[in-house]
Design a protein around this motif. Structure first.
Motif, PDB file in Angstrom:
ATOM      1  N   ASP A  52      20.328  58.568  33.649  1.00 20.13           N
ATOM      2  CA  ASP A  52      20.619  59.070  32.307  1.00 20.13           C
ATOM      3  C   ASP A  52      21.611  58.186  31.548  1.00 20.13           C
TER       4      ASP A  52
ATOM      5  N   ARG B  45      29.890  61.197  26.884  1.00 25.39           N
ATOM      6  CA  ARG B  45      28.830  62.167  26.597  1.00 25.39           C
ATOM      7  C   ARG B  45      28.641  63.179  27.733  1.00 25.39           C
ATOM      8  N   ILE B  46      29.251  62.920  28.896  1.00 31.54           N
ATOM      9  CA  ILE B  46      29.120  63.882  30.000  1.00 31.54           C
ATOM     10  C   ILE B  46      29.716  65.236  29.621  1.00 31.54           C
ATOM     11  N   TYR B  47      30.652  65.251  28.674  1.00 30.11           N
ATOM     12  CA  TYR B  47      31.310  66.496  28.297  1.00 30.11           C
ATOM     13  C   TYR B  47      30.426  67.376  27.407  1.00 30.11           C
ATOM     14  N   ARG B  48      29.347  66.822  26.904  1.00 33.07           N
ATOM     15  CA  ARG B  48      28.422  67.609  26.089  1.00 33.07           C
ATOM     16  C   ARG B  48      27.650  68.612  26.946  1.00 33.07           C
ATOM     17  N   ARG B  49      27.544  68.296  28.208  1.00 32.19           N
ATOM     18  CA  ARG B  49      26.822  69.168  29.146  1.00 32.19           C
ATOM     19  C   ARG B  49      27.727  69.403  30.357  1.00 32.19           C
ATOM     20  N   PRO B  50      28.627  70.360  30.260  1.00 28.04           N
ATOM     21  CA  PRO B  50      29.615  70.563  31.335  1.00 28.04           C
ATOM     22  C   PRO B  50      29.000  71.206  32.591  1.00 28.04           C
ATOM     23  N   ASP B  51      28.336  70.392  33.373  1.00 32.73           N
ATOM     24  CA  ASP B  51      27.703  70.852  34.605  1.00 32.73           C
ATOM     25  C   ASP B  51      28.269  70.002  35.744  1.00 32.73           C
TER      26      ASP B  51
ATOM     27  N   HIS C  77      25.834  68.908  38.597  1.00 31.42           N
ATOM     28  CA  HIS C  77      24.929  67.842  38.173  1.00 31.42           C
ATOM     29  C   HIS C  77      25.671  66.504  38.117  1.00 31.42           C
ATOM     30  N   LEU C  78      26.884  66.526  37.575  1.00 34.05           N
ATOM     31  CA  LEU C  78      27.669  65.289  37.496  1.00 34.05           C
ATOM     32  C   LEU C  78      27.977  64.755  38.894  1.00 34.05           C
TER      33      LEU C  78
ATOM     34  N   THR D 207      24.890  63.282  40.394  1.00 26.96           N
ATOM     35  CA  THR D 207      24.555  62.015  39.739  1.00 26.96           C
ATOM     36  C   THR D 207      25.446  60.893  40.250  1.00 26.96           C
TER      37      THR D 207
END
Length: 134
Positions: A48, A69-75, A78-79, A82
């Motif tokens: 990604d 941009r990782i903070y746009r989807r706080p999961d 998943h992080l 990844t």
């Protein structure tokens, strides 16, 4: 037929000669190969594009960069997954490079078995070589 004319003795002598040649090449080229291998670093980016890792020769994490941009989807799970997956891919590429560096003196399949800690395969390969099989 004398004992030196037997195929198994000839194969053992040929293998001993090959080992001696390999040992001599390792002595001559070993320091340079070791320095090149030790300097290996591989950088890999996640699919990604949000995670970039750099690993050293042993697959150890040298650097980790996270795109904001990782903070746009706080999961967090998943992080973490990844980061782990990207690091595994980088470590595998580092191992491939190390194998390529030592290929002139150690057969790649044997070196990979050593790196993987696969003693059974290493011993089987050595037994095959001693029996004259390649």
């Amino acid at each position: 037929m004398g004992s030196e004319d037997r195929p198994d003795v000839a194969a053992m002598r040929a293998y001993a000669d090959e080992l001696r040649d390999t040992f001599n090449r390792l002595q001559d080229e070993g320091s340079e190969l070791h320095a090149r291998a030790k300097a290996v670093q591989v950088t890999e980016t996640s699919r990604d594009g949000l995670v970039t890792v750099t690993v050293g020769a042993r697959g150890d994490l040298v650097r980790l960069d996270l795109d904001p941009r990782i903070y746009r989807r706080p999961d967090a799970r998943h992080l973490a997954d990844t980061i782990a997956e990207t690091t595994r891919r980088a470590a595998a590429r580092a191992q491939e490079r190390i194998t390529e560096i030592f290929e002139p003196v150690i057969p790649p399949e044997q070196f990979r078995a050593h790196l993987d800690g696969d003693l059974e395969t290493v011993l089987a390969m050595l037994a095959d070589q001693m029996e004259g099989n390649r």
